[in-house]
Every structure is written in structure tokens, then in C-alpha cells.
Design a protein around this motif. Structure first.
Motif, PDB file in Angstrom:
ATOM      1  N   SER A  39       0.845  -1.263   0.119  1.00 29.43           N
ATOM      2  CA  SER A  39      -0.013  -0.002  -0.143  1.00 29.43           C
ATOM      3  C   SER A  39       0.762   1.258  -0.217  1.00 29.43           C
ATOM      4  O   SER A  39       2.017   1.375  -0.689  1.00 29.43           O
ATOM      5  CB  SER A  39      -1.022  -0.213   1.169  1.00 29.43           C
ATOM      6  OG  SER A  39      -0.308  -0.338   2.379  1.00 29.43           O
ATOM      7  N   GLN A  40       0.536   2.130   0.951  1.00 29.77           N
ATOM      8  CA  GLN A  40       0.957   3.498   0.526  1.00 29.77           C
ATOM      9  C   GLN A  40       2.212   3.927   0.819  1.00 29.77           C
ATOM     10  O   GLN A  40       3.195   3.306   1.413  1.00 29.77           O
ATOM     11  CB  GLN A  40      -0.090   4.375   1.310  1.00 29.77           C
ATOM     12  CG  GLN A  40      -1.504   4.476   0.960  1.00 29.77           C
ATOM     13  CD  GLN A  40      -1.808   4.390  -0.629  1.00 29.77           C
ATOM     14  OE1 GLN A  40      -1.315   5.298  -1.218  1.00 29.77           O
ATOM     15  NE2 GLN A  40      -2.046   3.116  -1.132  1.00 29.77           N
ATOM     16  N   LYS A 184       1.591  13.764  -7.642  1.00 30.67           N
ATOM     17  CA  LYS A 184       0.545  12.619  -8.176  1.00 30.67           C
ATOM     18  C   LYS A 184       1.128  12.264  -9.857  1.00 30.67           C
ATOM     19  O   LYS A 184       1.111  11.302 -10.451  1.00 30.67           O
ATOM     20  CB  LYS A 184      -0.634  13.300  -8.283  1.00 30.67           C
ATOM     21  CG  LYS A 184      -1.757  12.243  -8.895  1.00 30.67           C
ATOM     22  CD  LYS A 184      -3.249  12.861  -8.754  1.00 30.67           C
ATOM     23  CE  LYS A 184      -3.321  14.054  -9.721  1.00 30.67           C
ATOM     24  NZ  LYS A 184      -4.785  14.658  -9.872  1.00 30.67           N
ATOM     25  N   ASN A 185       1.542  13.367 -10.447  1.00 29.12           N
ATOM     26  CA  ASN A 185       1.806  12.938 -11.945  1.00 29.12           C
ATOM     27  C   ASN A 185       3.104  12.484 -11.875  1.00 29.12           C
ATOM     28  O   ASN A 185       3.191  11.343 -12.725  1.00 29.12           O
ATOM     29  CB  ASN A 185       2.001  14.344 -12.644  1.00 29.12           C
ATOM     30  CG  ASN A 185       0.639  15.149 -13.100  1.00 29.12           C
ATOM     31  OD1 ASN A 185      -0.548  14.694 -12.739  1.00 29.12           O
ATOM     32  ND2 ASN A 185       0.628  16.391 -13.066  1.00 29.12           N
ATOM     33  N   GLN A 205      -6.810   3.548  -5.095  1.00 35.16           N
ATOM     34  CA  GLN A 205      -6.799   3.571  -3.563  1.00 35.16           C
ATOM     35  C   GLN A 205      -5.459   4.290  -2.905  1.00 35.16           C
ATOM     36  O   GLN A 205      -5.350   4.764  -2.140  1.00 35.16           O
ATOM     37  CB  GLN A 205      -7.166   2.445  -3.021  1.00 35.16           C
ATOM     38  CG  GLN A 205      -8.404   1.715  -3.346  1.00 35.16           C
ATOM     39  CD  GLN A 205      -8.687   0.413  -3.199  1.00 35.16           C
ATOM     40  OE1 GLN A 205      -7.904  -0.125  -2.301  1.00 35.16           O
ATOM     41  NE2 GLN A 205     -10.156  -0.156  -3.285  1.00 35.16           N
ATOM     42  N   MET A 206      -4.285   3.687  -3.587  1.00 38.02           N
ATOM     43  CA  MET A 206      -3.188   4.296  -3.185  1.00 38.02           C
ATOM     44  C   MET A 206      -2.798   5.872  -3.297  1.00 38.02           C
ATOM     45  O   MET A 206      -2.501   6.389  -2.378  1.00 38.02           O
ATOM     46  CB  MET A 206      -1.996   3.588  -3.899  1.00 38.02           C
ATOM     47  CG  MET A 206      -1.688   1.979  -3.715  1.00 38.02           C
ATOM     48  SD  MET A 206      -0.638   1.406  -5.044  1.00 38.02           S
ATOM     49  CE  MET A 206       0.732   2.286  -5.135  1.00 38.02           C
ATOM     50  N   ARG A 212      -4.190  11.776   1.252  1.00 39.37           N
ATOM     51  CA  ARG A 212      -4.453  12.192   2.804  1.00 39.37           C
ATOM     52  C   ARG A 212      -3.179  12.497   3.493  1.00 39.37           C
ATOM     53  O   ARG A 212      -3.134  13.274   4.279  1.00 39.37           O
ATOM     54  CB  ARG A 212      -5.196  10.913   3.113  1.00 39.37           C
ATOM     55  CG  ARG A 212      -5.429  11.014   4.803  1.00 39.37           C
ATOM     56  CD  ARG A 212      -6.198   9.727   5.447  1.00 39.37           C
ATOM     57  NE  ARG A 212      -5.362   8.587   5.106  1.00 39.37           N
ATOM     58  CZ  ARG A 212      -5.701   7.332   5.351  1.00 39.37           C
ATOM     59  NH1 ARG A 212      -6.744   7.105   5.737  1.00 39.37           N
ATOM     60  NH2 ARG A 212      -4.742   6.302   5.315  1.00 39.37           N
ATOM     61  N   ARG A 213      -2.020  11.472   3.087  1.00 39.97           N
ATOM     62  CA  ARG A 213      -0.843  11.804   3.929  1.00 39.97           C
ATOM     63  C   ARG A 213      -0.409  13.287   3.621  1.00 39.97           C
ATOM     64  O   ARG A 213       0.505  14.001   4.412  1.00 39.97           O
ATOM     65  CB  ARG A 213       0.093  10.970   3.750  1.00 39.97           C
ATOM     66  CG  ARG A 213       1.393  10.838   4.682  1.00 39.97           C
ATOM     67  CD  ARG A 213       2.400  10.107   4.236  1.00 39.97           C
ATOM     68  NE  ARG A 213       2.411   8.676   4.441  1.00 39.97           N
ATOM     69  CZ  ARG A 213       3.458   7.716   4.085  1.00 39.97           C
ATOM     70  NH1 ARG A 213       4.331   7.933   3.648  1.00 39.97           N
ATOM     71  NH2 ARG A 213       3.154   6.384   4.392  1.00 39.97           N
TER      72      ARG A 213
END
Length: 368
Positions: A39-40, A184-185, A205-206, A212-213
Motif C-alpha cells: 500500500s501507501q 501525483k503526476n 486507492q493508493m 491524505r498523507r
């Protein structure tokens, strides 16, 4: 080191046990039960991205597949989610013998070695320049708190080196900040345009979890991260205001039934998932630890506060103790703070030089 149930990529010294070098990157691989747990945060997808950049999809998938192979393999040793600060030095702290512990605590191990090659005059000059950096408010005095912050910074230098490397990849417009859109990009890019994998793994979802973080690290809320905010995003375990997200993400990784709590089976399953074999003794010990110490209210589950106490214990603060020691030993007028002259006058306590290195060599020779 705190990890967030993933094959975690860090730029870290190669001699650290548990890390294996991959060209200039270092990959720390933790075994997990399913690929959905990749995950993240600083995960496999980021490791592939940081090392490869915007590579071809085929190359990315090959890199990701390797991570999944490791992540889905059965664990060979106990997973440790508890975040402990590393010792300031592996040397014995005995000022009656030498100041090597203090040198490494104050400078970090590698930097301490560089001072050992300098003449006393050069060591004093460089120490004087460091004092100006330690004195954050530029009032001419170094307080215990400023000394403590400096020691923590020196001990975590690898983190800032990691961030410096990643910064170049993410600050696309080179404005001195990394916006969420830039991150993000650079992290996901065209990957989001590809069909989602057939399993439960989801890049979207990741991305939501990353965002959020990022927002928690972005303290002024402008959707752009300064270097310090970006450091908090990449290494949240090192910042007090990010500790909640460390706990939340850890609970999300372990909580398989989605009730927002961690029960005994989830707690053990996160560490050990080999079926049909005799459990190692340490698994039995962990069951006892859960019942006797982790689950403080004895309801059979760990809530957020109990999870925080588990993964983020209030350890002895070595940096604070060393800061008090250095100030006490150098504060000639006993006013509770240090001037530049007081520090430089006691330079051999803070830093080494050819003279101190030679003196220690003579001591070792006399012992023989």
C-alpha cells in the motif's frame, strides 16, 4: 525503522542489516500475506518510480512483479512494526577514556571520521561554522533544545539525503515546492489510465491514501509542500504531527475485517502466516504480549491509542540526554546556554582532529 506493510524503498547506507543494495537505491523487502498490502507511502511503486523515473509500462510491471513476489512470500523472520530510534553511537560512552561517543553523537558516524583527518585549527574552524547553524534563532547562544535538534538532524542525515534525491524528481517546475499535482503526476502519471489489475490492488486507492498523507504534511494547507513538509510526507514517522497518520496507516494495513480495530488473529497474521507448521516460540510470545500488554483494556482488540503505544513507544531520548551532557560539560559560566567560544574551547569534546586521533593511538599503544 517504521515500515508500512510494503516492500519499502529507502535511500539508506548499504551496510544496514536487512537492506540489499539495488544500484544506487536500497530496497528493504518485508514479507506480507497478500499483494493488496503493498500500500501507501514509500512503497514498491515509488521505489520503481524513483529508480526508473517514467519508464515504459512493461518495465514498470516487471519491477512491480518482483516486489509482489517478495511481498507474497512467506515470512522467514518476525516483522517489526515498532519504531525505535537508533543509538547515537555504537561506541561506549566513557569520557574518561575518549570522546568518540560524543563525536559520533554530535556529528554522525561518517562526518566524525572526516574531522579526525583535520588539524586542531581546522577542526575548530569547521566547528565554529557548525555552531552558527545550530544557533537557529541567531541570538548568539546554543540552548539545550537547539543542541538536541542538531543531534537528531545529524543522526537522521540519511533521511535528508533521501529527500534531496527525491526532491529533484518531484519538483517539476523547480519553484522550490512540490505540489500535490506534481507528486501525483510523477508518481502515478499515465498508470491511472491503464486498466486496474485483476486482483484487489488499486493504484487509485493508493493515490487517495497518499493524498491524505500529503494534506497532513502540508501544514499551511496550500497544497504545496516545502522541503520540510515533503520530508514529513516521505518519512512521517520522524515528525510528531505525522504520528497519527503512521498509526492510521498501520491499522489499515493490519485490520482485515474493516472494523477499525486489530484483534489477536490480525495481529499475529501480520507477523506470521505459515499454515500447517508448528509455530515458532516467538509467535507464542507475541500472543502473550498482545493479551498482557498490547490490549490494555482487555477487550480482545487494539484501538488507535493502544496501537500507538505499541508502534510508537516513548523510548529513552538519547539525543536529549546527550544534549544535556554536552551543555553541562561546556558551559563554563553555568548560565545554561553555550556561546560559540565555549563550544570551540571544548572542541575536543564535540569533534575529533588529528591530535585527538593521535592521542588515542598513543593510548592504545601504551595499553599494548
Amino acid at each position: 525503522m517504521w515500515t508500512n506493510e510494503r516492500a519499502t524503498w529507502h535511500l539508506r547506507p548499504r551496510n544496514v542489516i536487512g537492506y540489499s543494495s539495488f544500484d544506487h537505491r536500497v530496497c528493504f523487502l518485508e514479507s506480507t500475506a497478500t499483494s493488496t498490502n503493498l500500500s501507501q507511502g514509500i512503497g514498491c511503486r515509488e521505489g520503481c518510480r524513483v529508480y526508473m523515473g517514467r519508464m515504459e509500462l512493461r518495465s514498470f510491471l516487471m519491477c512491480f512483479a518482483l516486489c509482489v513476489v517478495y511481498a507474497t512470500s512467506k515470512p522467514t523472520e518476525k516483522k517489526d512494526r515498532v519504531h525505535h530510534d537508533d543509538p547515537l553511537s555504537n561506541r561506549e560512552h566513557d569520557d574518561a577514556e575518549n570522546f568518540e561517543y560524543d563525536h559520533e553523537a554530535f556529528l554522525g558516524q561518517e562526518e566524525a571520521k572526516s574531522f579526525d583527518q583535520l588539524t586542531p585549527e581546522e577542526s575548530k574552524e569547521r566547528l565554529g561554522m557548525l555552531v552558527e547553524r545550530i544557533d537557529e534563532d541567531k541570538d548568539g547562544f546554543v540552548t539545550e533544545d537547539e543542541m538536541k535538534k542538531w543531534i537528531k538532524h545529524a543522526q537522521k542525515r540519511w533521511i535528508y539525503e533521501d529527500v534531496d534525491r527525491q526532491w529533484k524528481t518531484h519538483d517539476l517546475d523547480q519553484d522550490g515546492k512540490v505540489s500535490w499535482e506534481e507528486y501525483k503526476n510523477a508518481t502515478y502519471g499515465y498508470i491511472l489510465d491503464e486498466p486496474e489489475p485483476d486482483d484487489d490492488f488499486s493504484y487509485r486507492q493508493m493515490m487517495v491514501r497518499d493524498e491524505r498523507r500529503f494534506k497532513m504534511a502540508d501544514q499551511d494547507g496550500d497544497q504545496k509542500a516545502t522541503k520540510e513538509e515533503f520530508t514529513a510526507f516521505i518519512h512521517p514517522e520522524e515528525f510528531d504531527h505525522m504520528k497519527d497518520i503512521v498509526v492510521i496507516e498501520t491499522m489499515e494495513d493490519i485490520d482485515k475485517n474493516g472494523d477499525g480495530l486489530i484483534d489477536l488473529d490480525e495481529y499475529i497474521g501480520d507477523m506470521y502466516n505459515e499454515e500447517g507448521t508448528t509455530e515458532p516460540e516467538w509467535v507464542k510470545t507475541e500472543r502473550e504480549q498482545f493479551s498482557e500488554f498490547r490490549d490494555k483494556n482487555k477487550d480482545g482488540k487494539m484501538d488507535r491509542d493502544e496501537t500507538r503505544d505499541w508502534i510508537l513507544p516513548n523510548d529513552y531520548d538519547h539525543a536529549e540526554a546527550e544534549a544535556k551532557h554536552l551543555v553541562h560539560e561546556s558551559d563554563t559560566n553555568k548560565d545554561g546556554v553555550l556561546t560559540k567560544d565555549e563550544i570551540v574551547d571544548k572542541y575536543d569534546l564535540f569533534v575529533g582532529s588529528q591530535a585527538t586521533d593521535f592521542g588515542e593511538a598513543l593510548t592504545r599503544h601504551d595499553e599494548f
